[in-house]
Design a protein around this motif. Structure first.
Motif, PDB file in Angstrom:
ATOM      1  N   SER A   1       0.830  -1.206   0.000  1.00  0.00           N
ATOM      2  CA  SER A   1       0.000   0.000   0.000  1.00  0.00           C
ATOM      3  C   SER A   1       0.866   1.258   0.000  1.00  0.00           C
TER       4      SER A   1
ATOM      5  N   LYS B   1     -14.535  -7.749 -11.975  1.00  0.00           N
ATOM      6  CA  LYS B   1     -13.932  -9.033 -11.623  1.00  0.00           C
ATOM      7  C   LYS B   1     -12.664  -9.272 -12.442  1.00  0.00           C
TER       8      LYS B   1
ATOM      9  N   ASP C   1      -2.721  -8.934  -1.516  1.00  0.00           N
ATOM     10  CA  ASP C   1      -3.458  -7.892  -0.799  1.00  0.00           C
ATOM     11  C   ASP C   1      -2.537  -6.693  -0.566  1.00  0.00           C
TER      12      ASP C   1
ATOM     13  N   SER D   1      -1.819  -5.273   2.031  1.00  0.00           N
ATOM     14  CA  SER D   1      -1.051  -5.436   3.268  1.00  0.00           C
ATOM     15  C   SER D   1       0.167  -6.333   3.090  1.00  0.00           C
TER      16      SER D   1
ATOM     17  N   HIS E   1      -8.123  -5.745  -3.026  1.00  0.00           N
ATOM     18  CA  HIS E   1      -8.566  -5.548  -1.651  1.00  0.00           C
ATOM     19  C   HIS E   1     -10.062  -5.840  -1.581  1.00  0.00           C
ATOM     20  N   ASN E   2     -10.413  -6.885  -0.825  1.00  0.00           N
ATOM     21  CA  ASN E   2     -11.811  -7.334  -0.743  1.00  0.00           C
ATOM     22  C   ASN E   2     -12.385  -7.635  -2.125  1.00  0.00           C
ATOM     23  N   GLY E   3     -11.549  -8.222  -2.957  1.00  0.00           N
ATOM     24  CA  GLY E   3     -11.978  -8.616  -4.293  1.00  0.00           C
ATOM     25  C   GLY E   3     -11.974  -7.496  -5.321  1.00  0.00           C
ATOM     26  N   LYS E   4     -11.613  -6.286  -4.915  1.00  0.00           N
ATOM     27  CA  LYS E   4     -11.606  -5.151  -5.837  1.00  0.00           C
ATOM     28  C   LYS E   4     -10.178  -4.798  -6.227  1.00  0.00           C
TER      29      LYS E   4
END
Length: 206
Positions: free
Chosen positions: A65, A106, A144, A146, A168-171
């Motif tokens: 990030s 997606k 991710d 992180s 991040h969270n699938g996005k």
């Protein structure tokens, strides 16, 4: 007042003999200068090594990030119906090595320079009529935000990939390449090392 030639000769001899003594007193002997210069070089090398190791550890532990926060380059994406020729043209225009294949929000796959060589040219496919979905790498490895730089480099090396999508969270939030990771680790060190070398060179010229 008459001065004999013997007196003048003696005075000249004394003047010549006194010059090296004055020069020696004013300037340190050359071996001492060389010795002090090499000591300085060794010290500078130790400082460089210390800075390099300390900075390397810190930057390796940074999350991706942090990299994304400093990157203004947009992520290049195409849809599954895009042709290979259109995708390659986009890659050339933006000087990138891969595009992500997205179906709405997606992530479906990734198309890289390697895919263009092995799956298109290598198999004799027509890039004008071949859809990117036919030759893309499906279900690519992703990470991710992180994930640390060190972990990302381990994935790049272990999985033999050059590009890592970041979700991040699938996005989708970004992408990093092996070159980005390497640049992140060595960035800012060139200036630090150059500064130390300049200090050593300046001291040598004094």
């Amino acid at each position: 007042m008459n001065i004999s030639r013997h007196t003048l000769a003696a005075a000249a001899a004394l003047a010549l003999l006194s010059r090296p003594a004055c020069a020696t007193a004013a300037e340190p002997p050359a071996p001492i200068l060389e010795w002090s210069f090499y000591v300085l070089l060794i010290f500078a090398g130790c400082v460089i090594a210390f800075v390099f190791l300390k900075t390397s550890k810190k930057r390796k532990q940074a999350p991706l990030s942090n990299m994304l926060a400093e990157t203004t380059r947009p992520v290049s994406c195409v849809n599954p119906e895009t042709t290979v020729i259109e995708s390659v043209r986009l890659m050339n225009e933006q000087n990138i090595g891969a595009v992500l294949v997205m179906d709405d929000d997606k992530l479906k796959g990734i198309f890289t320079e390697r895919d263009a060589l092995t799956k298109v040219l290598g198999d004799g496919k027509d890039p004008i009529n071949t859809k990117i979905s036919e030759v893309m790498t499906r279900d690519p490895v992703f990470v991710d935000p992180s994930t640390t730089v060190e972990e990302a480099m381990g994935i790049v090396t272990g999985r033999r990939v050059r590009h890592l999508p970041i979700l991040h969270n699938g996005k989708l939030v970004g992408i990093v390449s092996s070159g980005d990771l390497t640049h992140w680790l060595v960035r800012d060190r060139e200036g630090e090392i150059r500064e130390l070398v300049d200090i050593a060179a300046h001291t040598r010229l004094r």
